[in-house]
Design a protein around this motif. Structure first.
Motif, PDB file in Angstrom:
ATOM      1  N   ILE A 263       0.835  -1.203   0.000  1.00 18.34           N
ATOM      2  CA  ILE A 263       0.000   0.000   0.000  1.00 18.34           C
ATOM      3  C   ILE A 263       0.872   1.256   0.000  1.00 18.34           C
ATOM      4  O   ILE A 263       0.647   2.198  -0.776  1.00 18.34           O
ATOM      5  CB  ILE A 263      -0.927   0.000   1.234  1.00 18.34           C
ATOM      6  CG1 ILE A 263      -1.984  -1.101   1.098  1.00 18.34           C
ATOM      7  CG2 ILE A 263      -1.593   1.355   1.409  1.00 18.34           C
ATOM      8  CD1 ILE A 263      -2.914  -0.941  -0.082  1.00 18.34           C
ATOM      9  N   ALA A 264       1.888   1.292   0.847  1.00 16.84           N
ATOM     10  CA  ALA A 264       2.780   2.455   0.894  1.00 16.84           C
ATOM     11  C   ALA A 264       3.535   2.619  -0.420  1.00 16.84           C
ATOM     12  O   ALA A 264       3.661   3.727  -0.951  1.00 16.84           O
ATOM     13  CB  ALA A 264       3.763   2.319   2.056  1.00 16.84           C
ATOM     14  N   TYR A 267       1.358   4.146  -3.119  1.00 19.47           N
ATOM     15  CA  TYR A 267       1.115   5.578  -2.912  1.00 19.47           C
ATOM     16  C   TYR A 267       2.357   6.402  -3.249  1.00 19.47           C
ATOM     17  O   TYR A 267       2.278   7.423  -3.940  1.00 19.47           O
ATOM     18  CB  TYR A 267       0.691   5.809  -1.460  1.00 19.47           C
ATOM     19  CG  TYR A 267       0.495   7.266  -1.097  1.00 19.47           C
ATOM     20  CD1 TYR A 267      -0.436   8.048  -1.766  1.00 19.47           C
ATOM     21  CD2 TYR A 267       1.249   7.852  -0.087  1.00 19.47           C
ATOM     22  CE1 TYR A 267      -0.629   9.385  -1.443  1.00 19.47           C
ATOM     23  CE2 TYR A 267       1.067   9.187   0.250  1.00 19.47           C
ATOM     24  CZ  TYR A 267       0.128   9.948  -0.432  1.00 19.47           C
ATOM     25  OH  TYR A 267      -0.046  11.279  -0.109  1.00 19.47           O
ATOM     26  N   THR A 270       3.072   6.154  -7.207  1.00 21.67           N
ATOM     27  CA  THR A 270       2.088   6.900  -8.003  1.00 21.67           C
ATOM     28  C   THR A 270       2.286   8.393  -7.831  1.00 21.67           C
ATOM     29  O   THR A 270       2.227   9.164  -8.803  1.00 21.67           O
ATOM     30  CB  THR A 270       0.663   6.489  -7.596  1.00 21.67           C
ATOM     31  OG1 THR A 270       0.502   5.072  -7.801  1.00 21.67           O
ATOM     32  CG2 THR A 270      -0.375   7.233  -8.426  1.00 21.67           C
ATOM     33  N   THR A 271       2.533   8.837  -6.605  1.00 20.26           N
ATOM     34  CA  THR A 271       2.782  10.256  -6.358  1.00 20.26           C
ATOM     35  C   THR A 271       4.021  10.733  -7.108  1.00 20.26           C
ATOM     36  O   THR A 271       4.060  11.861  -7.614  1.00 20.26           O
ATOM     37  CB  THR A 271       2.959  10.506  -4.847  1.00 20.26           C
ATOM     38  OG1 THR A 271       1.793  10.043  -4.148  1.00 20.26           O
ATOM     39  CG2 THR A 271       3.144  11.989  -4.560  1.00 20.26           C
ATOM     40  N   GLY A 295      -1.591   2.159 -10.575  1.00 21.91           N
ATOM     41  CA  GLY A 295      -1.804   2.625  -9.211  1.00 21.91           C
ATOM     42  C   GLY A 295      -2.646   1.695  -8.358  1.00 21.91           C
ATOM     43  O   GLY A 295      -2.885   1.982  -7.181  1.00 21.91           O
ATOM     44  N   GLY A 477       3.139   2.292   5.491  1.00 24.58           N
ATOM     45  CA  GLY A 477       1.893   1.825   4.899  1.00 24.58           C
ATOM     46  C   GLY A 477       0.788   1.665   5.924  1.00 24.58           C
ATOM     47  O   GLY A 477      -0.393   1.850   5.613  1.00 24.58           O
ATOM     48  N   ILE A 480      -0.818   4.963   6.146  1.00 25.75           N
ATOM     49  CA  ILE A 480      -1.498   5.375   4.924  1.00 25.75           C
ATOM     50  C   ILE A 480      -2.776   4.586   4.659  1.00 25.75           C
ATOM     51  O   ILE A 480      -3.739   5.107   4.092  1.00 25.75           O
ATOM     52  CB  ILE A 480      -0.536   5.219   3.725  1.00 25.75           C
ATOM     53  CG1 ILE A 480       0.613   6.215   3.837  1.00 25.75           C
ATOM     54  CG2 ILE A 480      -1.249   5.403   2.390  1.00 25.75           C
ATOM     55  CD1 ILE A 480       1.701   6.015   2.804  1.00 25.75           C
ATOM     56  N   ASP A 482      -6.223   2.646   4.105  1.00 24.89           N
ATOM     57  CA  ASP A 482      -7.626   2.974   4.349  1.00 24.89           C
ATOM     58  C   ASP A 482      -8.269   1.888   5.202  1.00 24.89           C
ATOM     59  O   ASP A 482      -7.758   0.773   5.321  1.00 24.89           O
ATOM     60  CB  ASP A 482      -8.389   3.085   3.019  1.00 24.89           C
ATOM     61  CG  ASP A 482      -7.883   4.229   2.158  1.00 24.89           C
ATOM     62  OD1 ASP A 482      -7.502   5.270   2.724  1.00 24.89           O
ATOM     63  OD2 ASP A 482      -7.875   4.081   0.924  1.00 24.89           O
ATOM     64  N   THR A 599     -11.911   6.092   3.248  1.00 21.41           N
ATOM     65  CA  THR A 599     -10.643   6.649   2.783  1.00 21.41           C
ATOM     66  C   THR A 599     -10.063   7.568   3.841  1.00 21.41           C
ATOM     67  O   THR A 599     -10.672   8.579   4.204  1.00 21.41           O
ATOM     68  CB  THR A 599     -10.849   7.432   1.473  1.00 21.41           C
ATOM     69  OG1 THR A 599     -11.472   6.571   0.516  1.00 21.41           O
ATOM     70  CG2 THR A 599      -9.518   7.914   0.924  1.00 21.41           C
ATOM     71  N   LYS A 602      -4.388  11.271   3.526  1.00 22.01           N
ATOM     72  CA  LYS A 602      -2.994  10.944   3.233  1.00 22.01           C
ATOM     73  C   LYS A 602      -2.117  12.173   3.504  1.00 22.01           C
ATOM     74  O   LYS A 602      -2.530  13.302   3.237  1.00 22.01           O
ATOM     75  CB  LYS A 602      -2.829  10.526   1.768  1.00 22.01           C
ATOM     76  CG  LYS A 602      -3.742   9.391   1.336  1.00 22.01           C
ATOM     77  CD  LYS A 602      -3.402   8.098   2.036  1.00 22.01           C
ATOM     78  CE  LYS A 602      -4.182   6.920   1.477  1.00 22.01           C
ATOM     79  NZ  LYS A 602      -5.625   6.978   1.745  1.00 22.01           N
TER      80      LYS A 602
END
Length: 683
Positions: A263-264, A267, A270-271, A295, A477, A480, A482, A599, A602
């Motif tokens: 998950i981390a 993120y 993608t960022t 993503g 993660g 971050i 959800d 959600t 972040k």
């Protein structure tokens, strides 16, 4: 207030602390304590937070359930089942541990003498042929208690179609069972296919005493230290859940820690502009690989933790091999060099730790070749690594059997380890139709960034992106992730004969239960989202395709899809999977799968980026071995490198939680978020 993520691995416990007020972060890495992991958990938090009352939420990625399954250290468990189904757990799918050979041993986690049958029968259409004999159920429960069982699972035939008999039996058992460790298959997995439902529920019961006891010890210790916030656990699907839910359904934590890292990584990548990424989490015990496309991480409906131990619950697809920093190198009788699966763990650890191990590991090879600074080992518990002891171990166990000198033997250890890691990457990419050249490789964990260059060379990936704090990415993660609740319900109907009212009713129950779970959490959500998909196939087919549905949920109320919309969604998903449709084929719905996600906010990754503006200069140089010779290699303080800095290999970037290796012919560049992007030199 602070948010704390804690990931407990086989060798190290990683802590990531985020200050919500100013966005700053702090990290800690301490050795994992055995057998009780709570010691390292609390020690790691204490290194960065002196007053636990300052913490708003602690999110934990745990391997307690995974280890209990792999090591067969769960509780003594009993099963109460329908007459004739006593041996479902043992028969499985009539598979075997090894493809070839006439023999294969398997012992289910529940001994046969603790699998008891009672009179009852529900048919596949939900009709009850035989009412459950509750006196027999109570007698079976008492017999299991007398046998020392700490947990019990109720596994009745076709309970997914009609849970009435199973619910009555569960109610009767809970009334006399001495603790809360009673698992019911229609509560855990109301889904068709007997073995998968039985296995998942039995493993849930097997884990309950171990996992709930562990989490209770953690929560009690946190509260004694002044913690008054929320304690949550990462699920295998990459979401988080409350500790009460985790204690009730510990089977959902089977891949908790590795899932947090994925998950981390998704993120961060993608960022940074890399939505297609292959992750490689290299800890002390294992190397965990996962693929993220567009993503989105890949979810699998089930996995096998070990042979015969099938868990059917949504999980991030992760391929794990025994090639961590602590994996032991050994030469077999045929003269072949092997890595793992046995690991030295954190105690005694690699030979260089000086804690009693005399067999070389992957970390020892990196130490001998100068890639790890022996004077500044990560983790904070050791002042210096014993290089000479590592050299002697490599000579004795690898060099002499293979007639190699020390450096050649150490290089051989790394080549074999890298080859195994590359094989795992190919498994999740090339063998599933993904071209690795399109993807970035994100190594993390304490040892991953030492092998980034090797993965580029072995697999042909274009670039690697090393996150700002790779050694604690899984802990990040946790912060971050959800909050997510997953549901499943078997429908088992043809689309033409589907009662959309029944389908909608199940959807509404899932939404209501999921939203109630979110409401019960003491957490702020940016959004609450419900998603639905159907497992569908043409009649006569065994394998199903996942069919996402566009369903409107307004003010908590579900607007049902029409049959035409379901048919169109199936045709689209089926054609995308197989490239064609079956003319005149009859469409069938097997299962409804729902997910309700809250959600969580972040944090801005730019807050982790370096603020230095001075040009980067090496803090030292040392000899590092690459290929067949030693190179003078520049050593940098990675966290002090300004944005935009470019470092040509060979170079080493050091930081408290990991070491980044830039091999000859590679260049590392610091991006706007503090990540190091490693690419091959254009020349």
């Amino acid at each position: 207030m602070k948010m704390v993520g804690v990931d407990v691995g086989g060798t190290f416990t990683d802590v990531f602390v985020l200050d919500e007020a100013d966005g700053t972060a702090a990290v800690a890495k301490v050795p994992t304590t055995r057998p009780d992991q709570s010691g390292g958990f609390l020690d790691g938090i204490g290194q960065q937070v002196s007053d636990l009352s300052e913490i708003a939420v602690v999110v934990h990625g745990t391997t307690a359930g995974t280890n209990a399954l792999l090591e067969r250290k769960g509780a003594r468990t009993g099963v109460i089942t329908t007459q004739g189904l006593r041996d479902v757990l043992e028969m499985r799918r009539r598979d075997r541990p090894r493809t070839w050979g006439l023999r294969g041993d398997f012992e289910p986690v529940v001994d046969r003498r603790h699998r008891l049958e009672v009179p009852e029968r529900t048919l596949a259409d939900g009709t009850i042929r035989t009412q459950v004999d509750l006196d027999a159920v109570r007698a079976a429960a008492r017999e299991l208690q007398a046998a020392g069982c700490a947990a019990v699972s109720i596994l009745f035939a076709n309970a997914y179609a009609n849970p009435e008999n199973e619910a009555l039996a569960t109610q009767a058992v809970r009334a006399i069972w001495p603790n809360e460790h009673v698992s019911c298959s229609s509560e855990i997995l109301p889904e068709i296919r007997e073995f998968e439902r039985f296995s998942t529920t039995a493993l849930n019961a097997y884990l309950q005493p171990e996992v709930s006891g562990y989490l209770d010890r953690l929560e009690t210790a946190l509260k004694k230290g002044g913690f008054t916030g929320e304690f949550m656990i990462v699920q295998s699907n990459g979401g988080v859940m409350g500790v009460e839910t985790a204690c009730r359904t510990p089977v959902r934590t089977a891949l908790s820690g590795p899932a947090a890292g994925v998950i981390a990584a998704g993120y961060i990548a993608t960022t940074a502009g890399f939505p297609d990424v292959i992750t490689g989490d290299m800890g002390g015990t294992s190397f965990d690989v996962s693929l993220i496309a567009g993503g989105q991480s890949m979810l699998s409906p089930q996995t096998s933790i070990d042979f015969g131990m099938v868990v059917r619950t949504p999980m991030i697809e992760i391929t794990t091999i025994g090639a961590g920093g602590g994996s032991i190198a050994w030469v077999d009788r045929g003269g072949l060099l092997n890595i793992g699966p046995e690991s030295a763990g954190s105690n005694p650890g690699p030979v260089a730790y000086g804690l009693g191990n005399d067999r070389p590991t992957v970390t020892d090879a990196n130490v001998v070749l100068g890639r790890i600074d022996p004077d500044n080992p990560i983790g904070g518990k050791l002042e210096q690594l014993d290089v000479e002891a590592a050299r002697r171990a490599i000579d004795a166990h690898v060099g002499q059997p293979l007639d190699l000198d020390t450096e050649q033997a150490a290089e051989a250890v790394l080549r074999v380890a890298n080859s195994r890691m590359a094989g795992a990457i190919r498994l999740v990419s090339i063998e599933r139709g993904f071209d690795p050249k399109r993807f970035a490789f994100m190594p993390f964990g304490g040892g991953g960034a030492l092998h980034a260059g090797a993965m580029l060379a072995e697999v042909g990936i274009a670039r690697a992106i090393v996150p700002r704090y790779p050694g604690v990415t899984s802990a990040m993660g946790c912060v971050i992730a959800d909050m997510r609740a997953d549901f499943v319900q078997t429908i088992n109907a043809l689309v033409d004969g589907l009662d959309t009212g029944v389908l909608t009713a199940f959807m509404q129950v899932h939404v209501d239960d999921g939203m109630a779970t979110l409401e019960a959490a003491n957490t702020t959500f940016e959004a609450r989202v419900a998603s639905f998909e159907l497992d569908m196939a043409y009649i006569g087919q065994t394998h199903t395709v996942a069919v996402p549905l566009e369903v409107t949920v307004a003010n908590g109320a579900v607007t049902p899809p029409t049959k035409a919309e379901i048919e169109a969604a199936f045709d689209k998903a089926y054609a995308a999977t197989f490239g064609r449709l079956l003319k005149n084929g009859t469409r069938r719905i097997l299962n409804l799968r729902s997910a309700v996600t809250g959600t969580r906010p972040k944090f801005d990754l730019r807050t982790l980026a370096p603020t230095e503006t001075q040009a980067a200069n090496p803090k030292a140089t040392r000899k590092v071995h690459f290929g067949d010779t030693w190179h003078d290699t520049a050593i940098y303080d990675r966290l002090a490198l300004p944005i935009g800095t470019e470092i040509n290999g060979p170079a080493i970037l050091e930081q408290p939680d990991t070491t980044v290796l830039i091999e000859p012919g590679l260049t590392g560049r610091v991006d706007d978020y503090g990540n190091t992007v490693i690419t091959k030199d254009s020349a």
